[in-house]
Design a protein around this motif. Sequence first.
Motif, PDB file in Angstrom:
ATOM      1  N   PHE A  63      -5.004   8.051   0.465  1.00  0.00           N
ATOM      2  CA  PHE A  63      -6.170   7.480  -0.200  1.00  0.00           C
ATOM      3  C   PHE A  63      -7.413   8.325   0.068  1.00  0.00           C
ATOM      4  O   PHE A  63      -8.168   8.652  -0.863  1.00  0.00           O
ATOM      5  N   GLN A  64      -7.636   8.699   1.305  1.00  0.00           N
ATOM      6  CA  GLN A  64      -8.828   9.484   1.642  1.00  0.00           C
ATOM      7  C   GLN A  64      -8.823  10.827   0.921  1.00  0.00           C
ATOM      8  O   GLN A  64      -9.867  11.293   0.446  1.00  0.00           O
ATOM      9  N   LEU A  65      -7.655  11.449   0.837  1.00  0.00           N
ATOM     10  CA  LEU A  65      -7.560  12.749   0.182  1.00  0.00           C
ATOM     11  C   LEU A  65      -7.920  12.644  -1.291  1.00  0.00           C
ATOM     12  O   LEU A  65      -8.725  13.422  -1.807  1.00  0.00           O
ATOM     13  N   HIS A  66      -7.346  11.663  -1.979  1.00  0.00           N
ATOM     14  CA  HIS A  66      -7.562  11.586  -3.426  1.00  0.00           C
ATOM     15  C   HIS A  66      -8.855  10.887  -3.788  1.00  0.00           C
ATOM     16  O   HIS A  66      -9.397  11.104  -4.874  1.00  0.00           O
ATOM     17  N   GLU A  67      -9.367  10.049  -2.882  1.00  0.00           N
ATOM     18  CA  GLU A  67     -10.675   9.445  -3.115  1.00  0.00           C
ATOM     19  C   GLU A  67     -11.765  10.509  -3.069  1.00  0.00           C
ATOM     20  O   GLU A  67     -12.750  10.429  -3.790  1.00  0.00           O
ATOM     21  N   GLY A  68     -11.568  11.527  -2.233  1.00  0.00           N
ATOM     22  CA  GLY A  68     -12.343  12.744  -2.363  1.00  0.00           C
ATOM     23  C   GLY A  68     -13.672  12.808  -1.672  1.00  0.00           C
ATOM     24  O   GLY A  68     -14.434  13.740  -1.909  1.00  0.00           O
ATOM     25  N   ALA A 126     -10.108   7.807 -14.945  1.00  0.00           N
ATOM     26  CA  ALA A 126      -9.874   6.371 -15.091  1.00  0.00           C
ATOM     27  C   ALA A 126      -9.142   5.792 -13.888  1.00  0.00           C
ATOM     28  O   ALA A 126      -9.353   4.630 -13.524  1.00  0.00           O
ATOM     29  N   ARG A 127      -8.299   6.598 -13.251  1.00  0.00           N
ATOM     30  CA  ARG A 127      -7.527   6.103 -12.111  1.00  0.00           C
ATOM     31  C   ARG A 127      -8.183   6.442 -10.779  1.00  0.00           C
ATOM     32  O   ARG A 127      -7.661   6.095  -9.723  1.00  0.00           O
ATOM     33  N   GLY A 128      -9.314   7.157 -10.820  1.00  0.00           N
ATOM     34  CA  GLY A 128     -10.040   7.467  -9.598  1.00  0.00           C
ATOM     35  C   GLY A 128      -9.581   8.719  -8.883  1.00  0.00           C
ATOM     36  O   GLY A 128     -10.028   8.984  -7.765  1.00  0.00           O
ATOM     37  N   PHE A 129      -8.717   9.542  -9.501  1.00  0.00           N
ATOM     38  CA  PHE A 129      -8.191  10.738  -8.850  1.00  0.00           C
ATOM     39  C   PHE A 129      -9.083  11.930  -9.198  1.00  0.00           C
ATOM     40  O   PHE A 129      -8.766  12.743 -10.064  1.00  0.00           O
ATOM     41  N   ASP A 130     -10.195  12.034  -8.499  1.00  0.00           N
ATOM     42  CA  ASP A 130     -11.188  13.058  -8.824  1.00  0.00           C
ATOM     43  C   ASP A 130     -10.673  14.471  -8.569  1.00  0.00           C
ATOM     44  O   ASP A 130     -11.074  15.409  -9.272  1.00  0.00           O
ATOM     45  N   ILE A 131      -9.834  14.660  -7.559  1.00  0.00           N
ATOM     46  CA  ILE A 131      -9.341  16.007  -7.290  1.00  0.00           C
ATOM     47  C   ILE A 131      -8.501  16.517  -8.459  1.00  0.00           C
ATOM     48  O   ILE A 131      -8.550  17.695  -8.816  1.00  0.00           O
ATOM     49  N   HIS A 132      -7.739  15.634  -9.092  1.00  0.00           N
ATOM     50  CA  HIS A 132      -7.002  16.022 -10.299  1.00  0.00           C
ATOM     51  C   HIS A 132      -7.985  16.364 -11.422  1.00  0.00           C
ATOM     52  O   HIS A 132      -7.823  17.361 -12.121  1.00  0.00           O
ATOM     53  N   ARG A 133      -8.977  15.502 -11.593  1.00  0.00           N
ATOM     54  CA  ARG A 133      -9.943  15.724 -12.678  1.00  0.00           C
ATOM     55  C   ARG A 133     -10.629  17.075 -12.530  1.00  0.00           C
ATOM     56  O   ARG A 133     -10.754  17.830 -13.514  1.00  0.00           O
ATOM     57  N   MET A 134     -11.053  17.413 -11.328  1.00  0.00           N
ATOM     58  CA  MET A 134     -11.757  18.672 -11.133  1.00  0.00           C
ATOM     59  C   MET A 134     -10.824  19.877 -11.270  1.00  0.00           C
ATOM     60  O   MET A 134     -11.250  20.948 -11.721  1.00  0.00           O
ATOM     61  N   ALA A 190       0.831  -1.212   0.000  1.00  0.00           N
ATOM     62  CA  ALA A 190       0.000   0.000   0.000  1.00  0.00           C
ATOM     63  C   ALA A 190       0.859   1.254   0.000  1.00  0.00           C
ATOM     64  O   ALA A 190       0.552   2.241  -0.675  1.00  0.00           O
ATOM     65  N   SER A 191       1.952   1.226   0.759  1.00  0.00           N
ATOM     66  CA  SER A 191       2.839   2.392   0.817  1.00  0.00           C
ATOM     67  C   SER A 191       3.463   2.675  -0.541  1.00  0.00           C
ATOM     68  O   SER A 191       3.508   3.824  -0.994  1.00  0.00           O
ATOM     69  N   LEU A 192       3.936   1.621  -1.223  1.00  0.00           N
ATOM     70  CA  LEU A 192       4.538   1.812  -2.544  1.00  0.00           C
ATOM     71  C   LEU A 192       3.491   2.195  -3.583  1.00  0.00           C
ATOM     72  O   LEU A 192       3.759   3.000  -4.483  1.00  0.00           O
ATOM     73  N   ALA A 193       2.293   1.627  -3.488  1.00  0.00           N
ATOM     74  CA  ALA A 193       1.220   2.019  -4.411  1.00  0.00           C
ATOM     75  C   ALA A 193       0.872   3.482  -4.227  1.00  0.00           C
ATOM     76  O   ALA A 193       0.584   4.204  -5.190  1.00  0.00           O
ATOM     77  N   THR A 194       0.909   3.942  -2.979  1.00  0.00           N
ATOM     78  CA  THR A 194       0.664   5.357  -2.694  1.00  0.00           C
ATOM     79  C   THR A 194       1.762   6.215  -3.278  1.00  0.00           C
ATOM     80  O   THR A 194       1.507   7.217  -3.945  1.00  0.00           O
ATOM     81  N   ARG A 195       3.013   5.825  -3.031  1.00  0.00           N
ATOM     82  CA  ARG A 195       4.138   6.601  -3.557  1.00  0.00           C
ATOM     83  C   ARG A 195       4.121   6.639  -5.080  1.00  0.00           C
ATOM     84  O   ARG A 195       4.497   7.634  -5.687  1.00  0.00           O
ATOM     85  N   GLY A 196       3.668   5.544  -5.688  1.00  0.00           N
ATOM     86  CA  GLY A 196       3.618   5.493  -7.145  1.00  0.00           C
ATOM     87  C   GLY A 196       2.331   6.003  -7.739  1.00  0.00           C
ATOM     88  O   GLY A 196       2.123   5.902  -8.940  1.00  0.00           O
ATOM     89  N   THR A 197       1.421   6.535  -6.890  1.00  0.00           N
ATOM     90  CA  THR A 197       0.101   7.020  -7.333  1.00  0.00           C
ATOM     91  C   THR A 197      -0.573   6.002  -8.253  1.00  0.00           C
ATOM     92  O   THR A 197      -0.974   6.308  -9.371  1.00  0.00           O
ATOM     93  N   ALA A 198      -0.673   4.788  -7.741  1.00  0.00           N
ATOM     94  CA  ALA A 198      -1.383   3.727  -8.457  1.00  0.00           C
ATOM     95  C   ALA A 198      -2.871   4.062  -8.504  1.00  0.00           C
ATOM     96  O   ALA A 198      -3.351   4.919  -7.757  1.00  0.00           O
ATOM     97  N   PRO A 199      -3.626   3.401  -9.374  1.00  0.00           N
ATOM     98  CA  PRO A 199      -5.081   3.624  -9.378  1.00  0.00           C
ATOM     99  C   PRO A 199      -5.667   3.415  -7.987  1.00  0.00           C
ATOM    100  O   PRO A 199      -5.268   2.512  -7.249  1.00  0.00           O
ATOM    101  N   LEU A 200      -6.634   4.258  -7.637  1.00  0.00           N
ATOM    102  CA  LEU A 200      -7.159   4.232  -6.267  1.00  0.00           C
ATOM    103  C   LEU A 200      -7.846   2.916  -5.927  1.00  0.00           C
ATOM    104  O   LEU A 200      -7.833   2.489  -4.773  1.00  0.00           O
TER     105      LEU A 200
END
Length: 929
Positions: free
Chosen positions: A465-470, A635-643, A425-435
């Motif tokens: 995760f909570q921040l980018h899940e939005g 597509a990756r679930g990063f809604d804050i980026h999308r908005m 989970a830590s590496l997926a976070t660091r790599g900004t993997a799909p949420l």
Amino acid sequence: MSVRENGLPGDGDGGPELLGRSAERAVLSAALAGAGDAVLLRGDPGIGKTSLLEWAVRRARAADTRVLRMVGAAAESGLAYAALHQVLWPLLDESAGLPPAQQDALERALGVREGAPPDGFALGDAALGLLARTAARRPLLVVLDDLQWADETSAAVFAFLQRRIERTAVVLLAATRDAEARFDGPTSTVVDVGRLSSDEAGVLVDSRCPGLESGVRDRILHEAGGNPLALTELPLQLDPDVGRGVLPLPDHLPVGTRLGRMFDTRIARLSSPARDRLLRLALGEAWRGADLPGARGDVPRPPGDDGLRRELTDSGLAVVDPTTSELRFRHPLVASCVVELAPKAAVRKAHLRIAALLPLDHPQRALHLSAGTVDPDEATASCLERAAEEMAQRRGDVEAARLYGRAAELSGSPSGAVRRWIMAASLATRGTAPLDFIRRLLDEVARHPVPGDLAVLHQFSIAFFQLHEGSDYRAPAVVMSEILDGLGALPQEEPGGLRDSLFCLLILTTVYTGDDALWRNLDRHIHQASPLAALCYDVWKDPARTAHGAAERLRPALATLTPHQEAMSVWLILWTAVGADVIGEHPELLRRLQRQHLWGTRSFLDLVTCRDDVIRGRWESALRTADRGARESAARGFDIHRMTYHLHAGFVLAGRGEADALDSLHEQLGPWARERGLRFLLDGMHAHRSLLALGAGRYEDAYAHAAAVTPPGTLPARVPWFLHSFLDLVEAAAHTGREEQARAHVDAAVAAGVAEISGHHAFTVSAAAAVVARDDARFRAALARPGAEQWPFTHARLHLAYGGHLRRRSRRKDAVSPLLEARRLFAGLGAVQWVAAADRELSAAGGAVPPTAGRGAEWQVLTAQERRIADLAACGLTNREIANRVRVSPRTVGAHLYRIFPKLGVTSRAALSEALADDGARGSAPDAR
């Protein structure tokens, strides 16, 4: 698509004819005839991309061009640098002539030399240097097939190469199934390979099976849907009596996703050893050592392999590569079909057999062991963990996270599993993997007690995760604050750059919400911040008073960072630079940060450059980046980026007066931002409306929206985006008789020293001061500021205000020149409402309004939305397909086309393409990059 049997003449290059594809071949021929070009072929499986690449390879070899190839494989997509290895390994001996740093970077990435892997930029530069050096002696063609299966780290290097090969003798051709993939280099071309026409499909079927009964032929043409591979293979699957019409056709013919089933019969006819050999080939087995970094180069072929090779080539499932004499699949779909049809036990057995052939420390050995293991096995889990650690050191974070996750699944104990899930989970976070992937990993951790020594890492993963899940932006801020409380006694250089990452996300969260409680909490922790984090805090908390000289203050902060710290602090650096509007003043900053290849970093960099494109008048580029970025983020679930991409696009739409498109965008942005209480986005929407109303001459509306962002005469702390609507408020106040409020707003900026923040701030304040002063000298001084042309929209507005000022002073002749310049700049931006405003002032001044006759000029009066819709319609898209692209209803698309046709002097879609191509009409104002 290729016709391999009699019936069609060849191209004269010794290979099979390509039916149709004249446009695609013209693009490939042009690339091969030149140097430094890159072409990306996109299309569905079986559509003919590989055949086009083979056609280009034959032509290249006939011209004595050296060819390097990569064929992506799903089994290797999780192995960092695997795809790049295929391309560069044959050139490794030639790397001796490179500068030592480049040679070192290549050898470390390819596993020849020990040491930490290079960053993405250094490796890209080294790869480019090696290819350019090779091509200087003999023209070089690099072919990348099935690019969608390339590992992320290799894909990042390929993306780097296609942007920078224009000055080399290298030609790069690639093919992918990914419809959203892009090549965006200065000499790059993207070609969407579509289905064959009905006539071409008929010729292809007739050339393969000339004796088909007409009803059977029609059924095959219908079911194949123009897919060349289906058209080629379906007739071969028919019983001869069915083909002649003696027996009835089956109810269903395999097409689309079922295309692989066409190979079922041929695979079943193979001997058992041949099927096993084919399966291992599909899973990535290769017998020449050059295929696998670190593999033994002297591994002999097993007894009887020559006979198996003949059986496989005779079946038509595989061919022998003419250059390497090695087996490869005739089409990538064959490999997928082989694996799908094989019993699962046979697949696992094949993986284990391949693993047994590889050295113990070989990176692919862990992948094959993993795929061949079902039950928990601590030895295999440990092997995967070692591979994950090595991959993480090479910055293949997402790939490493997947390896850790698989190691957790195979762990021999719950305690070992949870540690591996946390690291994943830590590496997926660091790599900004799909949420969704991060969510799955966190769900696994939640099933176990968290070890105390990993609690901080786990808390940060949750907060990220909570921040980018939005769904809630305050909860992750509380979590991050608690982490900082726990880090208070730790040294600044704690592993992984955790402190800077925390401050970056905490500042970002606080800015987006504008929450006073979060600001107070951030104030409480700022004494723990690094110099860079403290500068970021100054830039965003109260920039009118604390961001002075941010551009200069950023340079020494960056100079003290080590390469590792820079890699970990990249978001913090970008967030600081964009907060002060100084990205354009730091081109070296962007060059350095382009070294990072992780998706999150690239997306954040795109967000920053998109904003910079908006303020520097590169509006078409901004819209392209915003559209692409919003789709990728969704597509990756990063809604804050999308908005945030929507926020940037909104300023272009408002500047161009595209009210319908802006309404559509706000329908997505508004409810999402209001539900989460994100003031940064909500105030941005007010700034959009202010700008839109100002261009339309609705000055009261403009004033109301601008004043909702910052009241006149105040530049409050914790509203760091005040510059978005600063000039709008001053202009709207001046137009509505609120001279006192306009003057107070300018005085507040002058008193706070806002002009000292950046060049953009300085020019905006000087323009507003000229509007308030209504003085010739102030207008001329503002227009004469060095670099004022860098911000063409503000520059044009200042010219318009100056021309209007002169015209109202009865200096009509003097007014014409600034008004014409304003009109020219507005027209280049596609700001139609503002062009009309300049025209009205010109008419009032007695000046001649430039004519708008002719297609080229008519194109200039299309709005940006109309231009995009016309372009898409000319490409053959339906109203519904266009509506999905531009986020409006099909009825709105029809209304736009109703207005577009008379503007371009056409009466049908068929005439659009020619109309748009005439006089370069399809182009827009070039981006001044």
